[in-house]
Enzyme design. Sequence first.
Site, mmCIF file in Angstrom:
data_model
loop_
_atom_site.group_PDB
_atom_site.id
_atom_site.type_symbol
_atom_site.label_atom_id
_atom_site.label_comp_id
_atom_site.label_asym_id
_atom_site.label_seq_id
_atom_site.Cartn_x
_atom_site.Cartn_y
_atom_site.Cartn_z
ATOM 1 N N HIS A 1 0.844 -1.203 0.000
ATOM 2 C CA HIS A 1 0.000 0.000 0.000
ATOM 3 C C HIS A 1 0.873 1.245 0.000
ATOM 4 O O HIS A 1 1.808 1.362 0.775
ATOM 5 C CB HIS A 1 -0.942 -0.005 1.208
ATOM 6 C CG HIS A 1 -2.164 -0.830 0.968
ATOM 7 N ND1 HIS A 1 -3.423 -0.406 1.283
ATOM 8 C CD2 HIS A 1 -2.309 -2.046 0.398
ATOM 9 C CE1 HIS A 1 -4.304 -1.335 0.917
ATOM 10 N NE2 HIS A 1 -3.651 -2.345 0.394
ATOM 11 N N TYR B 1 -9.265 6.135 6.849
ATOM 12 C CA TYR B 1 -9.444 6.533 8.251
ATOM 13 C C TYR B 1 -10.452 7.685 8.236
ATOM 14 O O TYR B 1 -10.128 8.768 7.745
ATOM 15 C CB TYR B 1 -8.124 6.989 8.874
ATOM 16 C CG TYR B 1 -7.124 5.863 9.123
ATOM 17 C CD1 TYR B 1 -6.356 5.329 8.091
ATOM 18 C CD2 TYR B 1 -6.944 5.338 10.409
ATOM 19 C CE1 TYR B 1 -5.437 4.308 8.326
ATOM 20 C CE2 TYR B 1 -6.031 4.315 10.660
ATOM 21 C CZ TYR B 1 -5.286 3.810 9.611
ATOM 22 O OH TYR B 1 -4.376 2.796 9.855
ATOM 23 N N TYR C 1 3.808 6.651 10.339
ATOM 24 C CA TYR C 1 2.931 5.537 9.943
ATOM 25 C C TYR C 1 3.734 4.424 9.274
ATOM 26 O O TYR C 1 3.545 3.240 9.551
ATOM 27 C CB TYR C 1 1.831 6.045 9.003
ATOM 28 C CG TYR C 1 0.710 5.047 8.771
ATOM 29 C CD1 TYR C 1 -0.472 5.120 9.514
ATOM 30 C CD2 TYR C 1 0.833 4.035 7.825
ATOM 31 C CE1 TYR C 1 -1.496 4.212 9.309
ATOM 32 C CE2 TYR C 1 -0.182 3.118 7.628
ATOM 33 C CZ TYR C 1 -1.347 3.213 8.366
ATOM 34 O OH TYR C 1 -2.357 2.297 8.164
ATOM 35 N N PRO D 1 -5.021 0.490 18.559
ATOM 36 C CA PRO D 1 -4.747 0.006 17.201
ATOM 37 C C PRO D 1 -4.725 1.083 16.118
ATOM 38 O O PRO D 1 -4.359 0.787 14.978
ATOM 39 C CB PRO D 1 -5.905 -0.973 16.943
ATOM 40 C CG PRO D 1 -7.001 -0.520 17.843
ATOM 41 C CD PRO D 1 -6.344 0.061 19.053
HETATM 42 C C1 PHB Z 1 -6.368 -3.868 10.387
HETATM 43 O O1 PHB Z 1 -6.421 -4.130 9.178
HETATM 44 O O2 PHB Z 1 -6.718 -4.708 11.239
HETATM 45 C C2 PHB Z 1 -5.911 -2.536 10.831
HETATM 46 C C3 PHB Z 1 -5.405 -1.661 9.895
HETATM 47 C C4 PHB Z 1 -4.978 -0.401 10.291
HETATM 48 C C5 PHB Z 1 -5.067 -0.028 11.618
HETATM 49 C C6 PHB Z 1 -5.552 -0.914 12.557
HETATM 50 C C7 PHB Z 1 -5.985 -2.179 12.166
HETATM 51 O O3 PHB Z 1 -4.675 1.219 11.978
#
Ligand code: PHB
Length: 388
Positions: free
Chosen positions: A72, A201, A382, A292
Amino acid sequence: MRTQVAIIGAGPAGLLLSRLLALQGVDSVVLENRSRVYVEARIRAGILEQHTVDTLTDAGLGDRLHREGLEHRGIYLQHPGTRHKLDFPELCGRTVWVYGQTEVTKDLIEAQLDGGPPLLFEVSDVTLEDVDSDSPRVRFTDADGVAQVLECDVIAGTDGFHGVSRPVVQAAGGRTWERTYPYAWLGILADAAPATDELIYAWHPEGFALYSMRSPTVSRLYLQVDPAEKIEDWSDDRIWDALDTRFALEGWSVNRGPVTDKSILPMRSFVSSPMRRGRLFLAGDAAHIVPPTGAKGLNLAVADVTLLARALVRLLTEKRTDLVDTYSDRALARVWRCTHFSWFMTSMLHTSGDDFDAHLQLSQLRRICSSEAAARELAENYTGLPVG
Ligand code: PHB
Ligand code: APR
Protein backbone atom coordinates in the site's frame (compact mmCIF):
# COMPACT_ATOMS: atom_id res chain seq x y z
CA MET A 1 16.83 -29.43 29.48
CA ARG A 2 19.28 -26.67 28.59
CA THR A 3 19.31 -23.88 26.03
CA GLN A 4 20.92 -20.48 25.60
CA VAL A 5 17.70 -18.43 25.44
CA ALA A 6 14.41 -19.55 27.01
CA ILE A 7 11.62 -17.72 25.19
CA ILE A 8 8.26 -17.41 26.95
CA GLY A 9 5.34 -17.00 24.52
CA ALA A 10 4.89 -17.94 20.84
CA GLY A 11 3.37 -14.71 19.58
CA PRO A 12 5.12 -12.83 16.77
CA ALA A 13 7.72 -11.43 19.21
CA GLY A 14 8.85 -14.78 20.67
CA LEU A 15 8.77 -16.69 17.39
CA LEU A 16 10.67 -14.05 15.43
CA LEU A 17 13.25 -13.72 18.21
CA SER A 18 13.84 -17.47 18.11
CA ARG A 19 14.30 -17.32 14.33
CA LEU A 20 16.68 -14.33 14.39
CA LEU A 21 18.80 -16.01 17.10
CA ALA A 22 18.92 -19.32 15.19
CA LEU A 23 20.18 -17.50 12.08
CA GLN A 24 23.09 -16.23 14.20
CA GLY A 25 23.83 -19.63 15.73
CA VAL A 26 22.21 -18.99 19.14
CA ASP A 27 19.80 -21.71 20.34
CA SER A 28 16.52 -21.21 22.07
CA VAL A 29 13.42 -23.05 23.24
CA VAL A 30 9.99 -21.42 22.90
CA LEU A 31 7.34 -22.20 25.55
CA GLU A 32 3.70 -21.39 24.75
CA ASN A 33 0.76 -22.02 27.06
CA ARG A 34 -1.90 -22.16 24.33
CA SER A 35 -2.40 -24.69 21.53
CA ARG A 36 -1.14 -24.22 17.98
CA VAL A 37 -4.73 -24.02 16.70
CA TYR A 38 -5.56 -21.24 19.17
CA VAL A 39 -2.41 -19.23 18.40
CA GLU A 40 -2.98 -19.49 14.64
CA ALA A 41 -6.63 -18.46 14.83
CA ARG A 42 -6.22 -15.18 16.73
CA ILE A 43 -7.30 -12.28 14.54
CA ARG A 44 -5.17 -9.21 15.01
CA ALA A 45 -4.12 -6.14 13.04
CA GLY A 46 -2.80 -6.28 9.51
CA ILE A 47 -0.39 -3.52 8.56
CA LEU A 48 3.33 -4.18 8.27
CA GLU A 49 5.82 -1.32 8.19
CA GLN A 50 8.64 -1.36 5.65
CA HIS A 51 11.08 -2.34 8.42
CA THR A 52 8.91 -5.28 9.46
CA VAL A 53 8.65 -6.54 5.87
CA ASP A 54 12.43 -6.20 5.42
CA THR A 55 13.12 -8.04 8.70
CA LEU A 56 10.79 -10.93 7.84
CA THR A 57 12.18 -11.13 4.30
CA ASP A 58 15.81 -11.14 5.49
CA ALA A 59 14.89 -13.90 7.97
CA GLY A 60 13.65 -16.07 5.08
CA LEU A 61 9.98 -15.55 5.97
CA GLY A 62 8.94 -13.39 3.03
CA ASP A 63 7.73 -15.89 0.40
CA ARG A 64 3.99 -15.92 1.13
CA LEU A 65 4.08 -12.32 2.33
CA HIS A 66 5.39 -11.18 -1.06
CA ARG A 67 2.98 -13.48 -2.92
CA GLU A 68 -0.21 -12.73 -1.00
CA GLY A 69 0.52 -9.44 0.80
CA LEU A 70 -0.69 -6.17 -0.70
CA GLU A 71 1.73 -3.27 -0.93
CA HIS A 72 0.00 0.00 0.00
CA ARG A 73 1.34 3.35 -1.08
CA GLY A 74 -0.78 5.54 1.19
CA ILE A 75 -3.94 6.02 3.22
CA TYR A 76 -7.04 8.16 2.86
CA LEU A 77 -8.00 10.60 5.61
CA GLN A 78 -11.69 11.44 5.52
CA HIS A 79 -14.02 13.89 7.21
CA PRO A 80 -17.52 14.61 5.98
CA GLY A 81 -17.43 15.70 2.34
CA THR A 82 -13.65 15.17 1.88
CA ARG A 83 -11.48 12.13 1.26
CA HIS A 84 -7.79 13.01 0.94
CA LYS A 85 -4.99 10.65 -0.06
CA LEU A 86 -1.60 10.77 1.63
CA ASP A 87 0.95 9.41 -0.85
CA PHE A 88 3.64 7.72 1.27
CA PRO A 89 6.38 7.20 -1.36
CA GLU A 90 6.06 10.87 -2.35
CA LEU A 91 6.10 12.06 1.27
CA CYS A 92 8.76 9.80 2.75
CA GLY A 93 9.94 7.23 0.23
CA ARG A 94 8.44 4.25 2.05
CA THR A 95 5.36 2.01 1.76
CA VAL A 96 3.46 -0.41 4.07
CA TRP A 97 2.06 -3.89 3.45
CA VAL A 98 -1.35 -5.37 4.23
CA TYR A 99 -0.73 -8.89 5.54
CA GLY A 100 -2.58 -10.15 8.60
CA GLN A 101 -0.69 -10.78 11.81
CA THR A 102 -2.44 -14.16 11.82
CA GLU A 103 -0.61 -15.01 8.59
CA VAL A 104 2.72 -13.75 9.95
CA THR A 105 2.24 -16.05 12.96
CA LYS A 106 1.39 -19.05 10.74
CA ASP A 107 4.53 -18.46 8.63
CA LEU A 108 6.68 -18.19 11.76
CA ILE A 109 5.25 -21.39 13.29
CA GLU A 110 5.68 -23.32 10.05
CA ALA A 111 9.33 -22.24 9.76
CA GLN A 112 9.93 -23.09 13.42
CA LEU A 113 8.43 -26.57 13.18
CA ASP A 114 10.33 -27.19 9.93
CA GLY A 115 13.74 -27.79 11.51
CA GLY A 116 13.83 -24.66 13.69
CA PRO A 117 14.41 -24.50 17.45
CA PRO A 118 12.02 -26.43 19.75
CA LEU A 119 8.55 -24.92 20.17
CA LEU A 120 6.42 -26.45 22.93
CA PHE A 121 2.68 -25.72 22.94
CA GLU A 122 0.24 -26.19 25.83
CA VAL A 123 2.77 -25.82 28.64
CA SER A 124 1.50 -24.57 32.01
CA ASP A 125 2.74 -23.28 35.40
CA VAL A 126 5.61 -21.32 33.83
CA THR A 127 7.81 -19.88 36.62
CA LEU A 128 11.00 -17.83 36.16
CA GLU A 129 13.83 -18.34 38.66
CA ASP A 130 17.18 -16.68 39.48
CA VAL A 131 16.84 -14.01 36.80
CA ASP A 132 19.41 -11.86 38.65
CA SER A 133 22.08 -14.55 38.20
CA ASP A 134 23.98 -15.59 35.03
CA SER A 135 22.19 -18.94 35.02
CA PRO A 136 18.45 -18.42 35.32
CA ARG A 137 15.95 -21.21 34.76
CA VAL A 138 12.32 -21.75 33.81
CA ARG A 139 10.11 -24.34 35.49
CA PHE A 140 6.98 -25.48 33.67
CA THR A 141 4.65 -28.41 33.16
CA ASP A 142 4.70 -29.83 29.64
CA ALA A 143 1.67 -30.85 27.54
CA ASP A 144 1.84 -34.37 29.00
CA GLY A 145 1.64 -33.04 32.55
CA VAL A 146 5.33 -33.68 33.32
CA ALA A 147 7.23 -31.10 35.42
CA GLN A 148 10.27 -29.76 33.52
CA VAL A 149 13.22 -27.47 34.24
CA LEU A 150 14.81 -25.45 31.44
CA GLU A 151 18.29 -24.14 32.36
CA CYS A 152 19.45 -21.17 30.28
CA ASP A 153 21.70 -18.11 29.96
CA VAL A 154 18.92 -15.62 29.26
CA ILE A 155 15.12 -15.52 29.43
CA ALA A 156 13.09 -13.53 26.89
CA GLY A 157 9.70 -12.47 28.23
CA THR A 158 7.59 -12.32 25.05
CA ASP A 159 4.43 -13.55 26.74
CA GLY A 160 2.13 -10.66 25.92
CA PHE A 161 0.15 -8.35 28.17
CA HIS A 162 -1.18 -11.08 30.49
CA GLY A 163 2.08 -13.03 30.79
CA VAL A 164 4.22 -13.89 33.82
CA SER A 165 7.41 -12.05 32.82
CA ARG A 166 6.51 -8.39 33.35
CA PRO A 167 5.55 -8.88 37.04
CA VAL A 168 9.00 -10.45 37.65
CA VAL A 169 10.73 -7.37 36.18
CA GLN A 170 8.47 -4.95 38.05
CA ALA A 171 9.02 -6.79 41.38
CA ALA A 172 12.61 -5.46 41.37
CA GLY A 173 11.42 -1.87 40.83
CA GLY A 174 10.25 0.11 37.84
CA ARG A 175 7.06 1.77 36.81
CA THR A 176 4.17 1.61 34.42
CA TRP A 177 1.98 4.16 32.66
CA GLU A 178 -1.54 3.48 31.46
CA ARG A 179 -4.25 5.34 29.58
CA THR A 180 -7.64 3.77 28.99
CA TYR A 181 -9.57 5.46 26.20
CA PRO A 182 -13.32 6.11 26.51
CA TYR A 183 -14.05 4.20 23.28
CA ALA A 184 -13.68 0.75 21.77
CA TRP A 185 -13.55 -0.67 18.25
CA LEU A 186 -16.17 -2.97 16.85
CA GLY A 187 -14.35 -4.97 14.16
CA ILE A 188 -15.72 -7.20 11.43
CA LEU A 189 -14.22 -9.46 8.80
CA ALA A 190 -16.40 -9.77 5.71
CA ASP A 191 -16.25 -11.77 2.50
CA ALA A 192 -16.53 -8.66 0.37
CA ALA A 193 -14.10 -7.10 -2.08
CA PRO A 194 -12.70 -3.89 -0.54
CA ALA A 195 -14.34 -0.84 -2.19
CA THR A 196 -11.11 1.09 -1.81
CA ASP A 197 -7.51 0.74 -2.98
CA GLU A 198 -6.05 2.18 0.24
CA LEU A 199 -7.20 2.13 3.89
CA ILE A 200 -9.67 4.86 4.82
CA TYR A 201 -9.44 6.53 8.25
CA ALA A 202 -12.72 8.44 8.61
CA TRP A 203 -13.68 11.07 11.16
CA HIS A 204 -17.45 11.41 11.56
CA PRO A 205 -19.66 13.14 14.18
CA GLU A 206 -21.14 9.72 15.01
CA GLY A 207 -17.67 8.23 15.53
CA PHE A 208 -14.52 7.04 13.79
CA ALA A 209 -14.57 4.31 11.13
CA LEU A 210 -11.70 2.43 9.46
CA TYR A 211 -11.89 0.59 6.14
CA SER A 212 -9.13 -2.02 5.98
CA MET A 213 -8.72 -5.34 4.20
CA ARG A 214 -6.97 -8.69 4.27
CA SER A 215 -7.05 -9.66 0.57
CA PRO A 216 -8.75 -8.67 -2.71
CA THR A 217 -11.86 -10.55 -1.50
CA VAL A 218 -11.85 -9.94 2.28
CA SER A 219 -12.58 -6.61 3.99
CA ARG A 220 -11.76 -5.71 7.60
CA LEU A 221 -13.83 -2.83 8.92
CA TYR A 222 -13.99 -1.06 12.28
CA LEU A 223 -16.43 1.30 13.99
CA GLN A 224 -15.81 3.41 17.08
CA VAL A 225 -18.32 2.33 19.75
CA ASP A 226 -18.82 2.89 23.45
CA PRO A 227 -16.76 0.32 25.46
CA ALA A 228 -19.99 -0.72 27.23
CA GLU A 229 -21.63 -1.79 23.95
CA LYS A 230 -22.55 -5.48 23.61
CA ILE A 231 -21.74 -7.25 20.35
CA GLU A 232 -25.19 -8.98 20.48
CA ASP A 233 -26.80 -5.56 20.01
CA TRP A 234 -25.03 -5.06 16.68
CA SER A 235 -26.75 -6.97 13.90
CA ASP A 236 -24.92 -7.14 10.59
CA ASP A 237 -27.40 -4.67 9.09
CA ARG A 238 -26.86 -2.19 11.91
CA ILE A 239 -23.08 -2.43 11.38
CA TRP A 240 -23.31 -1.95 7.59
CA ASP A 241 -25.69 1.00 8.02
CA ALA A 242 -23.30 2.68 10.47
CA LEU A 243 -20.40 2.06 8.07
CA ASP A 244 -22.43 3.59 5.20
CA THR A 245 -23.11 6.69 7.30
CA ARG A 246 -19.56 7.21 8.49
CA PHE A 247 -17.85 6.57 5.13
CA ALA A 248 -20.49 8.42 3.07
CA LEU A 249 -19.04 10.07 -0.04
CA GLU A 250 -20.91 11.01 -3.19
CA GLY A 251 -20.67 8.41 -5.97
CA TRP A 252 -19.00 5.80 -3.73
CA SER A 253 -20.30 3.09 -1.39
CA VAL A 254 -19.12 0.38 0.99
CA ASN A 255 -19.18 -3.18 -0.44
CA ARG A 256 -21.30 -5.52 1.69
CA GLY A 257 -20.83 -9.27 2.06
CA PRO A 258 -21.21 -12.11 4.59
CA VAL A 259 -19.71 -11.19 8.00
CA THR A 260 -17.38 -14.00 9.14
CA ASP A 261 -16.13 -12.52 12.43
CA LYS A 262 -17.38 -9.81 14.77
CA SER A 263 -15.88 -8.54 18.05
CA ILE A 264 -15.40 -5.49 20.28
CA LEU A 265 -11.85 -4.50 21.22
CA PRO A 266 -10.92 -2.22 24.13
CA MET A 267 -8.35 0.52 23.52
CA ARG A 268 -5.52 1.36 25.84
CA SER A 269 -1.97 2.65 25.98
CA PHE A 270 0.41 0.96 28.42
CA VAL A 271 4.18 1.21 28.94
CA SER A 272 6.28 -0.74 31.44
CA SER A 273 9.85 0.34 32.27
CA PRO A 274 12.54 -0.97 32.44
CA MET A 275 12.34 -3.74 29.84
CA ARG A 276 15.05 -5.73 31.61
CA ARG A 277 15.85 -7.25 34.98
CA GLY A 278 19.21 -9.05 35.14
CA ARG A 279 19.05 -11.86 32.56
CA LEU A 280 15.32 -11.39 31.84
CA PHE A 281 14.41 -9.17 28.86
CA LEU A 282 10.89 -8.08 27.87
CA ALA A 283 9.75 -7.53 24.27
CA GLY A 284 6.43 -6.87 22.52
CA ASP A 285 3.07 -6.71 24.28
CA ALA A 286 4.68 -7.97 27.51
CA ALA A 287 6.14 -4.48 27.89
CA HIS A 288 3.71 -2.20 26.05
CA ILE A 289 0.28 -1.90 24.47
CA VAL A 290 -0.80 0.72 21.95
CA PRO A 291 -4.31 1.44 20.72
CA PRO A 292 -4.75 0.01 17.20
CA THR A 293 -5.29 3.33 15.41
CA GLY A 294 -1.71 3.64 14.16
CA ALA A 295 -1.28 -0.12 13.50
CA LYS A 296 1.88 -0.12 15.59
CA GLY A 297 1.49 -3.15 17.93
CA LEU A 298 3.05 -5.86 15.77
CA ASN A 299 5.62 -3.51 14.25
CA LEU A 300 6.80 -2.43 17.68
CA ALA A 301 7.16 -6.07 18.73
CA VAL A 302 9.30 -6.72 15.63
CA ALA A 303 11.44 -3.63 16.36
CA ASP A 304 11.99 -4.81 19.97
CA VAL A 305 13.15 -8.29 18.98
CA THR A 306 15.39 -6.90 16.23
CA LEU A 307 17.25 -4.92 18.91
CA LEU A 308 17.09 -7.78 21.40
CA ALA A 309 18.39 -10.42 19.00
CA ARG A 310 21.44 -8.28 18.17
CA ALA A 311 22.08 -7.63 21.86
CA LEU A 312 21.78 -11.30 22.85
CA VAL A 313 24.02 -12.50 20.01
CA ARG A 314 26.65 -10.01 21.17
CA LEU A 315 26.29 -11.17 24.79
CA LEU A 316 26.28 -14.88 24.12
CA THR A 317 28.80 -15.18 21.29
CA GLU A 318 31.16 -12.24 21.95
CA LYS A 319 30.61 -12.04 25.73
CA ARG A 320 30.06 -8.27 25.40
CA THR A 321 27.39 -6.59 27.51
CA ASP A 322 27.22 -3.19 25.77
CA LEU A 323 24.07 -3.87 23.73
CA VAL A 324 22.14 -5.67 26.46
CA ASP A 325 22.97 -2.80 28.84
CA THR A 326 21.40 -0.24 26.52
CA TYR A 327 18.56 -2.47 25.19
CA SER A 328 15.84 -1.16 27.52
CA ASP A 329 16.58 2.53 26.87
CA ARG A 330 16.85 2.08 23.10
CA ALA A 331 13.67 0.00 22.89
CA LEU A 332 11.74 2.40 25.12
CA ALA A 333 12.70 5.40 22.96
CA ARG A 334 10.87 3.78 20.05
CA VAL A 335 8.05 2.58 22.29
CA TRP A 336 7.34 6.15 23.41
CA ARG A 337 7.47 7.44 19.82
CA CYS A 338 4.90 4.84 18.76
CA THR A 339 2.89 5.43 21.93
CA HIS A 340 2.71 9.10 21.04
CA PHE A 341 1.80 8.42 17.41
CA SER A 342 -0.94 5.94 18.33
CA TRP A 343 -2.33 8.35 20.94
CA PHE A 344 -2.20 11.18 18.37
CA MET A 345 -4.06 9.20 15.69
CA THR A 346 -6.58 7.99 18.28
CA SER A 347 -7.16 11.48 19.68
CA MET A 348 -7.49 13.09 16.26
CA LEU A 349 -10.00 10.62 14.86
CA HIS A 350 -12.34 9.48 17.68
CA THR A 351 -15.24 11.70 18.58
CA SER A 352 -15.86 12.48 22.24
CA GLY A 353 -19.20 14.28 21.89
CA ASP A 354 -17.50 17.55 22.87
CA ASP A 355 -17.83 20.27 20.24
CA PHE A 356 -14.55 21.98 21.16
CA ASP A 357 -12.70 18.66 20.64
CA ALA A 358 -14.43 18.23 17.28
CA HIS A 359 -13.24 21.64 16.05
CA LEU A 360 -9.66 20.87 17.10
CA GLN A 361 -9.78 17.48 15.35
CA LEU A 362 -11.15 18.90 12.13
CA SER A 363 -8.59 21.69 12.17
CA GLN A 364 -5.80 19.11 12.57
CA LEU A 365 -7.18 16.94 9.76
CA ARG A 366 -7.44 19.94 7.42
CA ARG A 367 -3.87 20.88 8.31
CA ILE A 368 -2.56 17.41 7.42
CA CYS A 369 -4.52 17.44 4.17
CA SER A 370 -3.16 20.85 3.12
CA SER A 371 0.41 21.01 4.43
CA GLU A 372 3.11 18.75 3.04
CA ALA A 373 5.12 19.16 6.26
CA ALA A 374 2.18 18.03 8.41
CA ALA A 375 1.41 15.15 6.04
CA ARG A 376 5.06 14.05 6.01
CA GLU A 377 5.16 13.90 9.82
CA LEU A 378 2.22 11.47 9.75
CA ALA A 379 3.64 9.46 6.82
CA GLU A 380 7.07 9.01 8.44
CA ASN A 381 5.53 7.72 11.66
CA TYR A 382 2.93 5.54 9.94
CA THR A 383 5.42 3.80 7.64
CA GLY A 384 7.84 3.40 10.55
CA LEU A 385 10.97 5.21 11.65
CA PRO A 386 14.33 3.44 11.31
CA VAL A 387 15.19 0.94 14.06
CA GLY A 388 18.31 2.38 15.78
C1 PHB B 1 -6.37 -3.87 10.39
O1 PHB B 1 -6.42 -4.13 9.18
O2 PHB B 1 -6.72 -4.71 11.24
C2 PHB B 1 -5.91 -2.54 10.83
C3 PHB B 1 -5.40 -1.66 9.90
C4 PHB B 1 -4.98 -0.40 10.29
C5 PHB B 1 -5.07 -0.03 11.62
C6 PHB B 1 -5.55 -0.91 12.56
C7 PHB B 1 -5.99 -2.18 12.17
O3 PHB B 1 -4.67 1.22 11.98
N1 APR C 1 3.47 -19.05 29.44
C1 APR C 1 3.66 -19.28 28.12
N2 APR C 1 3.11 -18.51 27.15
C2 APR C 1 2.35 -17.48 27.53
C3 APR C 1 2.13 -17.18 28.90
C4 APR C 1 2.73 -18.01 29.87
N3 APR C 1 2.56 -17.79 31.17
N4 APR C 1 1.32 -16.10 28.98
C5 APR C 1 1.05 -15.73 27.70
N5 APR C 1 1.66 -16.57 26.83
C6 APR C 1 1.63 -16.52 25.37
C7 APR C 1 0.28 -16.14 24.76
O1 APR C 1 -0.59 -17.25 24.67
C8 APR C 1 0.70 -15.62 23.40
O2 APR C 1 0.72 -16.63 22.42
O3 APR C 1 2.49 -15.51 24.93
C9 APR C 1 2.11 -15.10 23.60
C10 APR C 1 2.20 -13.60 23.49
O4 APR C 1 1.90 -13.24 22.16
P1 APR C 1 1.17 -11.87 21.74
O5 APR C 1 0.11 -11.54 22.73
O6 APR C 1 0.81 -12.01 20.32
O7 APR C 1 2.32 -10.76 21.94
P2 APR C 1 3.57 -10.39 21.06
O8 APR C 1 4.26 -11.60 20.53
O9 APR C 1 4.33 -9.40 21.86
O10 APR C 1 2.97 -9.71 19.77
C11 APR C 1 2.61 -8.38 19.72
O11 APR C 1 0.41 -8.90 19.15
O12 APR C 1 -1.37 -8.22 20.49
C12 APR C 1 -0.68 -8.01 19.34
O13 APR C 1 -0.97 -5.71 19.04
C13 APR C 1 -0.08 -6.70 19.39
O14 APR C 1 0.39 -6.90 17.21
C14 APR C 1 0.99 -6.91 18.45
C15 APR C 1 1.53 -8.23 18.71
